[in-house]
Design a protein around this motif. Structure first.
Motif, PDB file in Angstrom:
ATOM      1  N   MET A  39       0.748  -1.290   0.014  1.00 12.10           N
ATOM      2  CA  MET A  39       0.131   0.015   0.036  1.00 12.10           C
ATOM      3  C   MET A  39       0.799   1.278  -0.079  1.00 12.10           C
ATOM      4  SD  MET A  39      -3.173  -1.729   2.131  1.00 12.10           S
ATOM      5  CE  MET A  39      -2.975  -0.510   3.268  1.00 12.10           C
ATOM      6  N   VAL A  40       2.004   1.234   0.913  1.00 11.26           N
ATOM      7  CA  VAL A  40       2.882   2.426   0.805  1.00 11.26           C
ATOM      8  C   VAL A  40       3.496   2.627  -0.631  1.00 11.26           C
ATOM      9  CG1 VAL A  40       4.820   3.422   1.761  1.00 11.26           C
ATOM     10  CG2 VAL A  40       3.098   2.295   3.193  1.00 11.26           C
ATOM     11  N   ALA A  41       3.915   1.329  -1.191  1.00 12.90           N
ATOM     12  CA  ALA A  41       4.647   1.705  -2.353  1.00 12.90           C
ATOM     13  C   ALA A  41       3.628   2.345  -3.668  1.00 12.90           C
ATOM     14  CB  ALA A  41       4.862   0.081  -3.002  1.00 12.90           C
ATOM     15  N   VAL A  42       2.418   1.701  -3.545  1.00 13.29           N
ATOM     16  CA  VAL A  42       1.374   2.140  -4.566  1.00 13.29           C
ATOM     17  C   VAL A  42       1.043   3.594  -4.234  1.00 13.29           C
ATOM     18  CG1 VAL A  42      -1.120   2.219  -5.095  1.00 13.29           C
ATOM     19  CG2 VAL A  42      -0.036   0.188  -4.917  1.00 13.29           C
ATOM     20  N   ARG A  43       1.024   4.184  -2.973  1.00 16.13           N
ATOM     21  CA  ARG A  43       0.887   5.535  -2.741  1.00 16.13           C
ATOM     22  C   ARG A  43       1.962   6.457  -3.068  1.00 16.13           C
ATOM     23  NH1 ARG A  43       0.379   5.807   2.881  1.00 16.13           N
ATOM     24  NH2 ARG A  43       2.221   7.210   3.055  1.00 16.13           N
ATOM     25  N   GLU A  44       3.364   5.678  -3.287  1.00 16.73           N
ATOM     26  CA  GLU A  44       4.441   6.659  -3.531  1.00 16.73           C
ATOM     27  C   GLU A  44       4.628   6.685  -4.840  1.00 16.73           C
ATOM     28  OE1 GLU A  44       8.130   5.141  -1.896  1.00 16.73           O
ATOM     29  OE2 GLU A  44       7.738   6.366  -0.122  1.00 16.73           O
ATOM     30  N   GLY A  45       4.238   5.487  -5.514  1.00 17.83           N
ATOM     31  CA  GLY A  45       4.544   5.538  -7.072  1.00 17.83           C
ATOM     32  C   GLY A  45       3.671   5.126  -8.111  1.00 17.83           C
ATOM     33  N   GLY A  46       2.267   4.849  -7.587  1.00 16.21           N
ATOM     34  CA  GLY A  46       1.173   4.295  -8.488  1.00 16.21           C
ATOM     35  C   GLY A  46       1.243   3.005  -8.444  1.00 16.21           C
ATOM     36  N   ASP A  48       0.865   0.614 -10.691  1.00 25.86           N
ATOM     37  CA  ASP A  48       1.440  -0.381 -11.842  1.00 25.86           C
ATOM     38  C   ASP A  48       2.996  -0.697 -11.642  1.00 25.86           C
ATOM     39  OD1 ASP A  48       2.374  -1.670 -14.249  1.00 25.86           O
ATOM     40  OD2 ASP A  48       2.352   0.186 -15.445  1.00 25.86           O
ATOM     41  N   PRO A  49       3.351  -2.140 -11.382  1.00 25.59           N
ATOM     42  CA  PRO A  49       4.256  -2.544 -10.978  1.00 25.59           C
ATOM     43  C   PRO A  49       5.539  -2.387 -12.091  1.00 25.59           C
ATOM     44  CG  PRO A  49       2.676  -4.340 -11.125  1.00 25.59           C
ATOM     45  CD  PRO A  49       2.221  -3.126 -11.151  1.00 25.59           C
ATOM     46  N   GLU A  50       4.908  -2.369 -13.347  1.00 28.65           N
ATOM     47  CA  GLU A  50       6.035  -2.024 -14.278  1.00 28.65           C
ATOM     48  C   GLU A  50       6.472  -0.928 -14.081  1.00 28.65           C
ATOM     49  OE1 GLU A  50       7.128  -4.162 -16.848  1.00 28.65           O
ATOM     50  OE2 GLU A  50       5.991  -5.605 -15.605  1.00 28.65           O
ATOM     51  N   THR A  51       6.175   0.163 -13.590  1.00 30.46           N
ATOM     52  CA  THR A  51       6.417   1.402 -13.743  1.00 30.46           C
ATOM     53  C   THR A  51       7.268   1.933 -12.054  1.00 30.46           C
ATOM     54  OG1 THR A  51       4.399   2.664 -13.612  1.00 30.46           O
ATOM     55  CG2 THR A  51       5.532   2.310 -15.536  1.00 30.46           C
ATOM     56  N   ASN A  52       6.688   1.068 -11.286  1.00 31.53           N
ATOM     57  CA  ASN A  52       6.926   1.414 -10.011  1.00 31.53           C
ATOM     58  C   ASN A  52       7.699   0.107  -9.308  1.00 31.53           C
ATOM     59  OD1 ASN A  52       6.662   1.604  -7.027  1.00 31.53           O
ATOM     60  ND2 ASN A  52       4.520   2.117  -6.832  1.00 31.53           N
ATOM     61  N   PHE A  53       9.011   0.644  -9.149  1.00 28.90           N
ATOM     62  CA  PHE A  53       9.928  -0.555  -8.718  1.00 28.90           C
ATOM     63  C   PHE A  53       9.642  -0.915  -7.328  1.00 28.90           C
ATOM     64  CE2 PHE A  53      14.381  -1.069  -6.868  1.00 28.90           C
ATOM     65  CZ  PHE A  53      14.488  -2.292  -7.253  1.00 28.90           C
ATOM     66  N   ARG A  54       9.404  -0.092  -6.395  1.00 32.74           N
ATOM     67  CA  ARG A  54       9.309  -0.513  -5.069  1.00 32.74           C
ATOM     68  C   ARG A  54       7.931  -1.350  -4.989  1.00 32.74           C
ATOM     69  NH1 ARG A  54       8.773   3.446   0.312  1.00 32.74           N
ATOM     70  NH2 ARG A  54       8.041   1.582   1.813  1.00 32.74           N
ATOM     71  N   LEU A  55       6.880  -1.421  -5.613  1.00 32.27           N
ATOM     72  CA  LEU A  55       5.803  -1.894  -5.599  1.00 32.27           C
ATOM     73  C   LEU A  55       6.121  -3.384  -6.093  1.00 32.27           C
ATOM     74  CD1 LEU A  55       2.664  -2.502  -5.120  1.00 32.27           C
ATOM     75  CD2 LEU A  55       2.377  -1.556  -7.466  1.00 32.27           C
ATOM     76  N   GLU A 188      17.086  -3.765  -9.973  1.00 30.91           N
ATOM     77  CA  GLU A 188      16.331  -4.261 -10.773  1.00 30.91           C
ATOM     78  C   GLU A 188      17.053  -4.994 -12.147  1.00 30.91           C
ATOM     79  OE1 GLU A 188      12.666  -5.164 -12.613  1.00 30.91           O
ATOM     80  OE2 GLU A 188      13.657  -5.210 -10.736  1.00 30.91           O
ATOM     81  N   ARG A 189      18.130  -4.021 -12.450  1.00 31.00           N
ATOM     82  CA  ARG A 189      18.865  -4.397 -13.709  1.00 31.00           C
ATOM     83  C   ARG A 189      19.453  -5.766 -13.520  1.00 31.00           C
ATOM     84  NH1 ARG A 189      22.364  -0.426 -14.766  1.00 31.00           N
ATOM     85  NH2 ARG A 189      24.088  -1.367 -14.085  1.00 31.00           N
ATOM     86  N   VAL A 190      20.442  -5.856 -12.571  1.00 33.33           N
ATOM     87  CA  VAL A 190      20.951  -7.065 -12.031  1.00 33.33           C
ATOM     88  C   VAL A 190      19.952  -8.161 -11.743  1.00 33.33           C
ATOM     89  CG1 VAL A 190      22.729  -7.988 -10.384  1.00 33.33           C
ATOM     90  CG2 VAL A 190      22.918  -5.795 -10.829  1.00 33.33           C
ATOM     91  N   ARG A 191      19.053  -7.982 -11.182  1.00 34.26           N
ATOM     92  CA  ARG A 191      17.928  -8.939 -11.129  1.00 34.26           C
ATOM     93  C   ARG A 191      17.615  -9.641 -12.416  1.00 34.26           C
ATOM     94  NH1 ARG A 191      12.819 -10.018 -11.100  1.00 34.26           N
ATOM     95  NH2 ARG A 191      12.191  -8.096 -11.762  1.00 34.26           N
ATOM     96  N   ARG A 192      17.254  -8.702 -13.352  1.00 29.21           N
ATOM     97  CA  ARG A 192      16.692  -9.173 -14.567  1.00 29.21           C
ATOM     98  C   ARG A 192      17.964  -9.881 -15.396  1.00 29.21           C
ATOM     99  NH1 ARG A 192      13.376  -3.961 -16.392  1.00 29.21           N
ATOM    100  NH2 ARG A 192      11.626  -4.475 -15.825  1.00 29.21           N
TER     101      ARG A 192
END
Length: 263
Positions: A39-46, A48-55, A188-192
């Motif tokens: 919920m906090v991640a959504v509030r911070e960055g929307g 959509d998990p594609e554009t919201n890294f924290r989410l 995120e890049r290293v994980r991918r």
């Protein structure tokens, strides 16, 4: 909980926590914490998990702990819809000391700072530690991306090489697993890259990692583990980090589940 990571001489707390949480009787409480993080991640960055890294990280962590998809979606909906009360959650980091002089960071999400502060303070005090001032111990930690990866049949060196090529800063081999450290923005890049090479990423998260560790004797270590667990059990606490280094015999005992449950 997720536990505690160290660069020099991994405390094994992360592995201990991973094994314990699988059989954690307090799963309902864990799901509540995971939902809050989403919920906090959504509030911070929307939403959509594609554009919201924290989410994306929060959802991955929820899946790691077998949180049902409907719970995850409900948390995203609740945060997007801005249901009353949710917006009041704020992040706070408490800093303190534990047995043997170890540093402890407590990451909380709370709708009532006074309540959380007093719970954290009394937990420290009862557990043989003390709550410190803001800034007292956080300088002993770096904020890093931490990825735990395992290759089915692949050598840890192969995994580490791919990670370093992708921009990772450092790595440690722990049995068959490799713990990889990155700058937060490179996580995120290293994980991918690792997943692209067919390696299994067991965990990927942003974490406070200690610059150096403090070895504990058995007695202090047992007391420290109890304090860390009690802190993680507080409803408002999301994560706990420490620079403690636990003796191998205690780690072995904990992994074997030999600890008495006198809490």
């Amino acid at each position: 909980g997720t536990g505690v990571v160290t660069m020099a001489g991994h405390s094994k707390w992360a592995q201990i926590k991973r094994q314990k949480s699988v059989a954690d009787a307090r799963r309902g409480q864990l799901f509540t914490k995971l939902a809050r993080e989403i919920m906090v991640a959504v509030r911070e960055g929307g939403p959509d998990p594609e554009t919201n890294f924290r989410l994306r990280l929060a959802i991955a962590r929820a899946r790691e702990h077998n949180m049902p998809l409907e719970n995850i979606e409900r948390a995203v909906r609740r945060a997007s819809g801005g249901e009353s009360g949710e917006a009041a959650l704020e992040e706070v980091i408490y800093e303190g000391y534990g047995p043997g002089g170890i540093a402890i960071l407590v990451q909380a999400l709370t709708d009532n700072r006074n309540r959380t502060a007093s719970e954290v303070r009394s937990t420290f005090t009862k557990g043989g530690g003390s709550l410190g001032e803001a800034g007292s111990v956080i300088w002993q930690f770096d904020y890093k991306g931490v990825i735990t990866a395992a290759g089915d049949g692949a050598s840890p060196d192969d995994i580490a090489l791919v990670a370093i090529d992708a921009g990772a800063e450092d790595f440690r081999v722990e049995d068959s697993e490799v713990e990889i450290y990155t700058r937060p923005e490179d996580l995120e890049r290293v994980r991918r890259e690792l997943e692209g090479h067919g390696f299994k990423v067991l965990q990927a998260e942003l974490a406070y990692t200690p610059k150096t560790t403090i070895p504990l004797d058995r007695k202090d270590a047992e007391q420290a583990v109890r304090l860390l667990e009690r802190l993680e059990d507080l409803d408002d606490v999301q994560r706990v980090y420490t620079n403690a280094e636990f003796p191998p015999d205690l780690v072995a005992a904990l992994e074997a589940g030999e600890r008495s449950q006198a809490r």
